[in-house]
Design an enzyme around this catalytic site. Structure first.
Site, PDB file in Angstrom:
ATOM      1  N   LYS A   1      13.418  11.814  66.927  1.00 55.54           N
ATOM      2  CA  LYS A   1      13.166  11.138  68.199  1.00 55.54           C
ATOM      3  C   LYS A   1      13.138  10.036  68.253  1.00 55.54           C
ATOM      4  O   LYS A   1      12.812   8.837  67.218  1.00 55.54           O
ATOM      5  CB  LYS A   1      11.880  11.693  68.286  1.00 55.54           C
ATOM      6  CG  LYS A   1      10.306  11.677  67.360  1.00 55.54           C
ATOM      7  CD  LYS A   1      10.428  10.243  67.872  1.00 55.54           C
ATOM      8  CE  LYS A   1       8.832  10.071  66.365  1.00 55.54           C
ATOM      9  NZ  LYS A   1       8.693   8.582  66.177  1.00 55.54           N
TER      10      LYS A   1
ATOM     11  N   ASP B   1       3.945  14.304  64.266  1.00 60.04           N
ATOM     12  CA  ASP B   1       5.126  14.567  64.566  1.00 60.04           C
ATOM     13  C   ASP B   1       5.761  16.059  64.670  1.00 60.04           C
ATOM     14  O   ASP B   1       6.391  16.588  65.276  1.00 60.04           O
ATOM     15  CB  ASP B   1       6.358  13.836  64.441  1.00 60.04           C
ATOM     16  CG  ASP B   1       5.384  12.201  64.860  1.00 60.04           C
ATOM     17  OD1 ASP B   1       4.732  12.064  65.740  1.00 60.04           O
ATOM     18  OD2 ASP B   1       5.995  10.656  64.102  1.00 60.04           O
TER      19      ASP B   1
END
Length: 288
Positions: free
Chosen positions: A9, A135
């Site tokens: 990401k 995350d």
């Protein structure tokens, strides 16, 4: 063996609002997955053991590994007698600000949901992932999201305008704890998250480029001049917008022209080894 893709990401915005009583920071972020991914191989074991290996010698293969923790958590939570062999084929550089460990854990959760026939929803897997790292819930879902809380509260948003993402990671290690520790919230320039959300909603590439922002960037740039050099080189080589991802040290540039991508990649390869040109994925994961 069951294989699951574990994409990296990037943060299009990363804002830190305040330090919470639980010692976490309250954050607000816009994140999206990119087509740079590890591959997680999972195979059933009858002896109840969790055995983990990685193609990267610097990845821990014991309980320090997030993927190992994900398997252990599912095993204990749902009283699973079976074990699993986990093979991590690394493509995402480690300690890079790209959520490599978190996405491996998320892929392990999604894969074991199939292998161990748990029939959990993505929401349930994300809740479990939040116990491993901030995350992990985003990485369970993938796609593009507005994240709040300590990063674990996820709201799905539209895919960003299509473009190339050029990434470069210098050979420096960055401690996330040190970067957050060096943050002075009275002096930071906060990104405008609402403007970024609007740019994505309206599929406005120029506005998206204009609204990139990361409050951790200045802290890392002061500590690591190599990151400054990469950022400057990327800007001079023709990227439309350049930002550090997460706590760094990886820097990414957004580019809407394939011709310029080659020029930027060639310029960076003379300076660092870990250089990638990928696309944004945009779409959420689907349960198998």
């Amino acid at each position: 063996m069951l294989y699951v893709k574990a994409p990296a990401k990037i943060n299009l915005t990363l804002d830190v609002l305040y330090k919470r009583e639980d010692n976490y920071h309250e954050v607000e972020m816009v994140m999206t997955t990119i087509d740079l991914a590890d591959r997680i191989g999972l195979s059933l074991r009858q002896d109840g053991k969790i055995v983990l290996s990685s193609t990267d010698q610097f990845v821990p293969t014991d309980q320090r590994n997030f993927a190992y923790q994900a398997a252990r958590l599912l095993q204990q939570r749902f009283k699973i007698s079976a074990g699993v062999t986990i093979k991590i084929e690394k493509e995402i550089p480690i300690a890079a600000g790209l959520a490599g460990g978190s996405t491996d854990a998320a892929a392990t959760l999604r894969g074991l949901n199939v292998l161990w026939q748990l029939n959990l929803t993505l929401d349930e897997l994300a809740d479990i992932g939040a116990e491993i790292g901030s995350d992990v819930p985003f990485c369970v879902y993938g796609g593009t999201a507005h994240a709040t809380g300590r990063g674990e509260q996820i709201r799905e948003i539209s895919a960003p305008p299509t473009c190339w993402v050029v990434l470069a990671k210098p050979k420096v290690g960055v401690s996330t704890a040190d970067i957050y520790g060096g943050l002075n919230l009275t002096q930071v320039k906060h990104p405008n998250t609402q403007e970024m959300l609007q740019a994505i909603e309206q599929c406005d590439y120029k506005a998206m480029c204009r609204e990139l922002g990361n409050v951790l960037e200045d802290v890392t740039l002061k500590l690591h001049p190599e990151v400054v050099k990469i950022k400057s080189l990327m800007e001079r080589s023709g990227a439309d917008a350049v930002l550090m991802s997460g706590s760094g040290p990886t820097v990414f540039g957004l580019v809407d022209s394939e011709i310029r991508v080659s020029r930027i990649v060639n310029a960076l390869r003379g300076f660092c080894e870990d250089v990638y040109a990928v696309r944004m994925l945009g779409e959420r994961h689907k349960l198998a």
